[in-house]
Design a protein around this motif. Sequence first.
Motif, PDB file in Angstrom:
ATOM      1  N   LEU A  46       9.133   7.721  69.637  1.00  0.00           N
ATOM      2  CA  LEU A  46       9.333   6.546  68.788  1.00  0.00           C
ATOM      3  C   LEU A  46       8.169   5.574  68.966  1.00  0.00           C
ATOM      4  O   LEU A  46       7.362   5.723  69.887  1.00  0.00           O
ATOM      5  CB  LEU A  46      10.658   5.877  69.159  1.00  0.00           C
ATOM      6  N   PRO A  47       8.069   4.570  68.105  1.00  0.00           N
ATOM      7  CA  PRO A  47       7.007   3.569  68.269  1.00  0.00           C
ATOM      8  C   PRO A  47       7.042   2.958  69.669  1.00  0.00           C
ATOM      9  O   PRO A  47       8.109   2.781  70.254  1.00  0.00           O
ATOM     10  CB  PRO A  47       7.349   2.516  67.216  1.00  0.00           C
ATOM     11  N   GLY A  48       5.868   2.663  70.199  1.00  0.00           N
ATOM     12  CA  GLY A  48       5.783   2.109  71.542  1.00  0.00           C
ATOM     13  C   GLY A  48       5.844   3.172  72.625  1.00  0.00           C
ATOM     14  O   GLY A  48       5.902   2.856  73.809  1.00  0.00           O
ATOM     15  N   GLY A  49       5.880   4.452  72.224  1.00  0.00           N
ATOM     16  CA  GLY A  49       5.915   5.532  73.203  1.00  0.00           C
ATOM     17  C   GLY A  49       7.289   5.836  73.759  1.00  0.00           C
ATOM     18  O   GLY A  49       7.431   6.667  74.649  1.00  0.00           O
ATOM     19  N   ARG A  50       8.319   5.187  73.246  1.00  0.00           N
ATOM     20  CA  ARG A  50       9.683   5.471  73.714  1.00  0.00           C
ATOM     21  C   ARG A  50      10.120   6.844  73.236  1.00  0.00           C
ATOM     22  O   ARG A  50       9.672   7.325  72.202  1.00  0.00           O
ATOM     23  CB  ARG A  50      10.662   4.427  73.172  1.00  0.00           C
ATOM     24  N   LEU A  51      11.014   7.483  73.975  1.00  0.00           N
ATOM     25  CA  LEU A  51      11.476   8.819  73.638  1.00  0.00           C
ATOM     26  C   LEU A  51      12.954   8.821  73.282  1.00  0.00           C
ATOM     27  O   LEU A  51      13.733   8.028  73.806  1.00  0.00           O
ATOM     28  CB  LEU A  51      11.246   9.773  74.818  1.00  0.00           C
TER      29      LEU A  51
END
Length: 62
Positions: A46-51
């Motif tokens: 996801l945006p921001g590198g979140r999974l």
Amino acid sequence: MMRYRLTLESGLFCLVDDVAHRHFLRQAVRRGYGTTRVRGGHVVTLPGGRLAALIAEGASND
């Protein structure tokens, strides 16, 4: 009908059905988020590198 566990990096999760699973993946691709096939499901960046992980739980009794 299959159930999938949608788990966010924060640890929050919910069980979703086939329709929600396909919708989530279609939206991820449409928005250009990275998707990776893993055993039993997918991981979406996801945006921001979140999974977020969508992993098969098995068939429901509905």
